[in-house]
Structures are given as C-alpha cells and as structure tokens.
Design a protein around this motif. Sequence first.
Motif, short mmCIF file in Angstrom:
data_model
loop_
_atom_site.label_atom_id
_atom_site.label_comp_id
_atom_site.label_asym_id
_atom_site.label_seq_id
_atom_site.Cartn_x
_atom_site.Cartn_y
_atom_site.Cartn_z
N GLN A 1 0.82 -1.21 0.00
CA GLN A 1 0.00 0.00 0.00
C GLN A 1 0.85 1.26 0.00
N THR A 2 0.34 2.32 -0.62
CA THR A 2 0.97 3.64 -0.61
C THR A 2 0.05 4.60 0.13
N ARG A 3 0.63 5.46 0.96
CA ARG A 3 -0.16 6.43 1.72
C ARG A 3 0.50 7.81 1.62
N ARG A 4 -0.33 8.83 1.57
CA ARG A 4 0.14 10.22 1.49
C ARG A 4 0.02 10.84 2.88
N TYR A 5 1.09 11.48 3.34
CA TYR A 5 1.11 12.18 4.62
C TYR A 5 1.38 13.65 4.35
N GLU A 6 0.78 14.51 5.15
CA GLU A 6 0.97 15.95 5.00
C GLU A 6 1.26 16.57 6.36
N SER A 7 2.07 17.63 6.37
CA SER A 7 2.40 18.34 7.61
C SER A 7 2.21 19.83 7.38
N THR A 8 2.79 20.62 8.26
CA THR A 8 2.68 22.08 8.16
C THR A 8 4.05 22.69 7.90
N PRO A 9 4.09 23.86 7.25
CA PRO A 9 5.39 24.52 7.02
C PRO A 9 6.05 24.86 8.36
N PRO A 10 7.31 24.82 8.48
CA PRO A 10 8.38 24.53 7.52
C PRO A 10 8.87 23.09 7.61
N ALA A 11 7.98 22.14 7.87
CA ALA A 11 8.35 20.73 8.09
C ALA A 11 9.10 20.14 6.90
N VAL A 12 10.01 19.21 7.22
CA VAL A 12 10.78 18.46 6.22
C VAL A 12 10.66 16.99 6.58
N TYR A 13 10.28 16.15 5.62
CA TYR A 13 10.12 14.71 5.87
C TYR A 13 11.45 14.11 6.29
N GLN A 14 11.43 13.31 7.38
CA GLN A 14 12.62 12.63 7.87
C GLN A 14 12.57 11.13 7.61
N SER A 15 11.51 10.46 8.08
CA SER A 15 11.44 9.01 7.97
C SER A 15 10.03 8.52 8.23
N THR A 16 9.84 7.22 8.05
CA THR A 16 8.61 6.54 8.40
C THR A 16 8.96 5.57 9.51
N GLU A 17 8.22 5.63 10.62
CA GLU A 17 8.53 4.80 11.77
C GLU A 17 7.33 4.00 12.22
N ILE A 18 7.60 2.82 12.78
CA ILE A 18 6.56 1.99 13.36
C ILE A 18 6.10 2.62 14.67
N CYS A 19 4.80 2.60 14.91
CA CYS A 19 4.30 3.16 16.16
C CYS A 19 3.27 2.22 16.79
#
Length: 101
Positions: free
Chosen positions: A83-101
């Motif tokens: 599966q593919t999923r789209r994630y969104e954040s707020t400025p000035p965020a920069v994507y770092q990684s995907t982690e198990i939670c």
Amino acid sequence: MKKAGFKAWAVASGAALLLVSGAGSANAQTAQTVSCFTKVDGGRTITGNPWVKVKNNCAWGYKVKAVWKYGPDSTCKLLSEGQTRRYESTPPAVYQSTEIC
C-alpha cells in the motif's frame, strides 16, 4: 533465606538486561525505523504544506507514522503490504522518515 537472595538476583539481572537493551535509558529509541518503507513522491501543496507518499514494501502491514523535522508527526495509521499512503504536515516541516508506532 535462599528465596530472598534469588529474588534480589532476579531483580538485579532484569534491571541489568533492561539497561543493556536500552529500555532504561533516557535516550532509548522509542520508535523503530524499518528499511522496507520507501518514499515514492513528495512536494508542497499550493498553500505550502509539505507532503510525502510512502510505500510499504515489507512482507506484512505495520502501523506507521511519518516523522517530520520542524513539524508535527502524523498520526499512526495501518499501512498494509504494497500500500501507498500520502502524509501531509505544516510549514516549515521536512520529511525525515517513516517509523513503526
């Protein structure tokens, strides 16, 4: 007397094991990053919000979150195998990684 000595030894051994594994450390990693998640695409919306698409290439599904530098992390969502999923954040965020939670 033997019983009390054994209990003290068992407690001390368990505490030592936790410290060695990092569970008792203040710097212990609380989430695990898995290498089978790949960033497929990313960018910014018209309003400037950063977004990223992540694909699960693992052999099974995981509950995961997108981790952002300078912004709030996403909520935990199940990402099934393939599966593919789209994630969104707020400025000035920069994507770092995907982690198990």
